[in-house]
Scaffold this motif. Sequence first.
Motif, PDB file in Angstrom:
ATOM      1  N   ASP A 131      -4.274  11.458   0.811  1.00 34.79           N
ATOM      2  CA  ASP A 131      -3.619  12.778   0.752  1.00 34.79           C
ATOM      3  C   ASP A 131      -4.569  13.806   0.099  1.00 34.79           C
ATOM      4  O   ASP A 131      -4.718  14.935   0.580  1.00 34.79           O
ATOM      5  CB  ASP A 131      -2.318  12.723  -0.066  1.00 34.79           C
ATOM      6  CG  ASP A 131      -1.282  11.757   0.530  1.00 34.79           C
ATOM      7  OD1 ASP A 131      -1.432  11.367   1.706  1.00 34.79           O
ATOM      8  OD2 ASP A 131      -0.332  11.393  -0.183  1.00 34.79           O
ATOM      9  N   CYS A 175       0.838  -1.209   0.000  1.00 38.16           N
ATOM     10  CA  CYS A 175       0.000   0.000   0.000  1.00 38.16           C
ATOM     11  C   CYS A 175       0.871   1.257   0.000  1.00 38.16           C
ATOM     12  O   CYS A 175       1.447   1.615   1.030  1.00 38.16           O
ATOM     13  CB  CYS A 175      -0.876   0.046   1.249  1.00 38.16           C
ATOM     14  SG  CYS A 175      -1.356  -1.520   1.918  1.00 38.16           S
ATOM     15  N   THR A 185       1.219   4.762  -3.013  1.00 37.99           N
ATOM     16  CA  THR A 185       0.346   5.655  -3.767  1.00 37.99           C
ATOM     17  C   THR A 185      -0.893   4.870  -4.207  1.00 37.99           C
ATOM     18  O   THR A 185      -2.013   5.365  -4.196  1.00 37.99           O
ATOM     19  CB  THR A 185       1.101   6.197  -5.000  1.00 37.99           C
ATOM     20  OG1 THR A 185       2.283   6.843  -4.539  1.00 37.99           O
ATOM     21  CG2 THR A 185       0.255   7.162  -5.795  1.00 37.99           C
ATOM     22  N   GLY A 206       4.486  -1.147   2.624  1.00 37.66           N
ATOM     23  CA  GLY A 206       4.326   0.111   1.887  1.00 37.66           C
ATOM     24  C   GLY A 206       4.026   1.243   2.858  1.00 37.66           C
ATOM     25  O   GLY A 206       3.741   1.014   4.045  1.00 37.66           O
ATOM     26  N   LYS A 239      -2.555   8.194  -2.386  1.00 39.34           N
ATOM     27  CA  LYS A 239      -2.801   9.466  -3.087  1.00 39.34           C
ATOM     28  C   LYS A 239      -4.217   9.971  -2.783  1.00 39.34           C
ATOM     29  O   LYS A 239      -4.441  11.176  -2.675  1.00 39.34           O
ATOM     30  CB  LYS A 239      -2.607   9.247  -4.597  1.00 39.34           C
ATOM     31  CG  LYS A 239      -2.617  10.512  -5.433  1.00 39.34           C
ATOM     32  CD  LYS A 239      -2.289  10.183  -6.885  1.00 39.34           C
ATOM     33  CE  LYS A 239      -2.556  11.346  -7.815  1.00 39.34           C
ATOM     34  NZ  LYS A 239      -1.611  12.455  -7.687  1.00 39.34           N
ATOM     35  N   LEU A 263       1.586   3.205   3.549  1.00 42.04           N
ATOM     36  CA  LEU A 263       0.347   3.248   4.338  1.00 42.04           C
ATOM     37  C   LEU A 263       0.354   2.257   5.494  1.00 42.04           C
ATOM     38  O   LEU A 263      -0.428   2.411   6.441  1.00 42.04           O
ATOM     39  CB  LEU A 263      -0.859   2.977   3.429  1.00 42.04           C
ATOM     40  CG  LEU A 263      -1.255   4.132   2.517  1.00 42.04           C
ATOM     41  CD1 LEU A 263      -2.248   3.676   1.467  1.00 42.04           C
ATOM     42  CD2 LEU A 263      -1.845   5.277   3.332  1.00 42.04           C
TER      43      LEU A 263
HETATM   44  N1  LIG Z   1       4.159   7.630   8.467  1.00 46.08           N
HETATM   45  C1  LIG Z   1       3.068   7.613   7.713  1.00 46.08           C
HETATM   46  N2  LIG Z   1       1.836   7.672   8.279  1.00 46.08           N
HETATM   47  C2  LIG Z   1       0.718   7.657   7.526  1.00 46.08           C
HETATM   48  N3  LIG Z   1       0.723   7.567   6.191  1.00 46.08           N
HETATM   49  C3  LIG Z   1       1.916   7.490   5.570  1.00 46.08           C
HETATM   50  C4  LIG Z   1       3.138   7.516   6.280  1.00 46.08           C
HETATM   51  N4  LIG Z   1       4.135   7.454   5.384  1.00 46.08           N
HETATM   52  C5  LIG Z   1       3.565   7.384   4.166  1.00 46.08           C
HETATM   53  N5  LIG Z   1       2.223   7.413   4.272  1.00 46.08           N
HETATM   54  C6  LIG Z   1       1.238   7.321   3.187  1.00 46.08           C
HETATM   55  O1  LIG Z   1       1.796   6.438   2.219  1.00 46.08           O
HETATM   56  C7  LIG Z   1       1.712   6.981   0.903  1.00 46.08           C
HETATM   57  C8  LIG Z   1       3.009   6.797   0.165  1.00 46.08           C
HETATM   58  O2  LIG Z   1       3.501   5.515   0.344  1.00 46.08           O
HETATM   59  P1  LIG Z   1       4.855   5.067  -0.351  1.00 46.08           P
HETATM   60  O3  LIG Z   1       4.994   3.602  -0.125  1.00 46.08           O
HETATM   61  O4  LIG Z   1       5.945   5.953   0.090  1.00 46.08           O
HETATM   62  O5  LIG Z   1       4.473   5.405  -1.862  1.00 46.08           O
HETATM   63  P2  LIG Z   1       5.189   5.149  -3.240  1.00 46.08           P
HETATM   64  O6  LIG Z   1       5.911   3.818  -3.141  1.00 46.08           O
HETATM   65  O7  LIG Z   1       4.056   5.099  -4.208  1.00 46.08           O
HETATM   66  O8  LIG Z   1       6.124   6.305  -3.506  1.00 46.08           O
HETATM   67  C9  LIG Z   1       1.413   8.447   1.046  1.00 46.08           C
HETATM   68  O9  LIG Z   1       0.431   8.773   0.101  1.00 46.08           O
HETATM   69  C10 LIG Z   1       0.926   8.630   2.489  1.00 46.08           C
HETATM   70  O10 LIG Z   1      -0.468   8.804   2.470  1.00 46.08           O
END
Ligand SMILES: Nc1ncnc2c1ncn2[C@@H]1O[C@H](COP(=O)(O)OP(=O)(O)O)[C@@H](O)[C@H]1O
Length: 567
Positions: free
Chosen positions: A355, A309, A311, A472, A352, A474
Motif C-alpha cells: 500500500d 498475509c 498488514t 489473509g 502495509k 494478500l
Molecule cells: N482484494 C485484494 N486484492 C489485493 N490486495 C488486497 C485485497 N484485499 C486486501 N489486500 C491487501 O491485504 C492487506 C490487508 O490484509 P488484511 O488481512 O485485511 O489485514 P489485517 O488483518 O492486518 O487488517 C492490505 O494491506 C492490502 O494490501
Amino acid sequence: MELLTQEQRAQSLENAMADGDQEPGCYYVGVDVGTGSVRAALVDQRGSLLAFADQAINKWEPQFNHHEQSSEDIWAACCTVTKKVVQGIDLNQIRGLGFDATCSLVVLDKQFQPLPVNHEGDSHRNIIMWLDHRAVSQVHRINNTKHSVLQYVGGVMSVEMQAPKLLWLKENLRETCWDKAGHFFDLPDFLSWKATGVTARSLCSLVCKWTYSAEKGWDDSFWKMIGLEDFVSDNYSKIGNQVLPPGASLGNGLTPEAAKDLGLPAGIAVAASLIDAHAGGLGVIGTDVRGHGLACEGQPVTSRLAVICGTSSCHMGISKDPIFVPGVWGPYFSAMVPGFWLNEGGQSVTGKLIDHMVQGHAAFPELQAKATARCQSIYAYLNSHLDLIKKAQPVGFLTVDLHVWPDFHGNRSPLADLTLKGMVTGLKLSQDLDDLAILYLATVQAIAFGTRFIIEAMEAAGHSISTLFLCGGLSKNPLFVQMHADITGMPVVLSQEVESVLVGAAILGACASGDFTSVQEAMARMSKVGRVVFPRLEDKRYYDKKYQVFLKLVEHQKEYAAIMKGD
Ligand SMILES: Nc1ncnc2c1ncn2[C@@H]1O[C@H](COP(=O)(O)OP(=O)(O)O)[C@@H](O)[C@H]1O
Ligand SMILES: O=C(CO)[C@H](O)[C@H](O)COP(=O)(O)O
C-alpha cells in the motif's frame, strides 16, 4: 455484509447432513480483529461461511513509530459486525463464539477502565499496537540480559513483543498509566474477558508474546532482571496467572451484558482465544489435501507452512520436537496446534508496504482514477496493466533491473534486526503508470523472496517444508500468490473460504462448544482446499538470480552502515 441466499443455506444444511454431521444446523461465530478492520463470520460445522461482515477501525500515529488504538472502539466494532452476521438466524443454533486479534497491548485500570498509553493523556487510546516501535531502548536492554527465556523467541526479543512495551510504560508514563494499571491484556485476551468476565489468558498469547512457558510457567528471574519485578511480587495478577489452552471454554460463557452488546444468546460457549496469525494457521494447516497432487499428501502436517498475509506476514511451521531457528520466533509449545511446537517467522510490513509503495508513487492518482473508471480495485488494475506491458515474456521478468529490499519497518525474520531499512535499486527518471506497476511487482517479489529467506532458515534448523498454505488479505491477490509459488518453488494451497482466519476463530468457538473432541478434529472437518497454485519451474533460473541480488542488497546495506559508523 454478504449473506447467503435461502437456497445456499439449504444446500449448506444438506451438505452438512450428507457429510455425517451429528447436528446439522449448528453454527459458530468467529470474530477476527486485524490491524485495519474487524471481521465476523457465521460458520457452519463444515467450515462454510454463511455470512460475513467487516468494519474499519481507528488507528492513531501520534508520533513516528507510535501506533495506538482504542479497546472501546474495537469492542464496539466487534458488536456491530457480530450483530450483522447473525441477522435472520435462529439464535438457538449458535453454539460457540471464538475471537482472534492482533497481538497489541491493552491497558486497563483496576476497575477495568481504559488508561492512556500516550503523553497526551488520552485514555481512549489505551492500546499500544503490535507494530509500535517506541520501545527500542527497552528491547536492547532486555536482549543484553541474554536471559534464557530469549532462546524461545528465536534468540532475540522483538520490539513488537509485550515485555519492552511494558517497560516503556513504566519508564515513561509512571503516574498516568503504570501506577494506575490493574490489567495488561493481549488484545485477543481482552476480547474474551469482555465477552465472559473471565480474566484467564490464552496460552497462545502468553507463550508467544509474554515469555510464558507452557511447561514451566512464568520465569521470575526474567522479570526481576529487566526491572519489572512488580509482576512477580503480585503473583502476575496484572498479566495473567490463570492460563488456558486456545479453544477451552471460558467460565459460564457469554455474560448477559456482552450477549446484549453482541446480539447473541447469553451463556453460549466462548473460547480462549488466539492471536490472528495463529487463528489463520488453524484455519488452513490441517486441511485434507487428498487428490490435489501435493507433495504433502500422506506426509506429516509438519511439512506444511501456513503463511498469513495481511498488514504483516506470519510464517507458521510446526514440529513434534522443539526446533530452535535463529531469528525465527519460538519454539512455542502448544501455542497454535495442541501438542506441537510452533516456529513463527514473520515480515513486519507486507500489505502495509505494498500500500505504501503504491500510494506514495506520483502516478497513484492516475491509477486510482483508471481503476475507479473500470470498477476495479487498484490491485486488480495493476495486475492487468502488468499483463498488458509484459508482452510475450513472463510477468515476473519485468523487474530484471529493479530490485527491492522490503524491510521498511525493520527485519522480523530471519535477521531479527529492527535497524534494517527498505532499499530500491534501478529507479529511472520517468514516473508513469508503467513504472508504478513495475515497482509494485518488484515489491510483491521482494516480499516473496523474504518468505524464501525465512523458509531456508527454518529448513537449515531442521524443518522440512514442501507446501505453503496462504490466507489473509494478500492471498486475494493472484499476483502475490503466483510470485510466492514461483519464488519459493513450492505449491501454494488456497482455502475454499478466502476468510480462513475467521474459520480459525470459528474453530475455537466450535471446540469451546464441545461439538468436536479436539482442535485437530475441528481443523480437519472445518478447513477445505479451494485452489492450488503451482510454481512455474521454467522461470526458476531467473528467480534464483534475483534472489542472489536480494541477499546482496542486505549485505550492502550492512556495509553502508559500517562505513558510516567508521572514523
Ligand atoms: N482484494 C485484494 N486484492 C489485493 N490486495 C488486497 C485485497 N484485499 C486486501 N489486500 C491487501 O491485504 C492487506 C490487508 O490484509 P488484511 O488481512 O485485511 O489485514 P489485517 O488483518 O492486518 O487488517 C492490505 O494491506 C492490502 O494490501
Ligand atoms: O505478530 C503477529 C502475529 O504473531 C502479527 O503480525 C500481528 O498480530 C498483526 O497481524 P496482521 O498483520 O494480520 O494485522
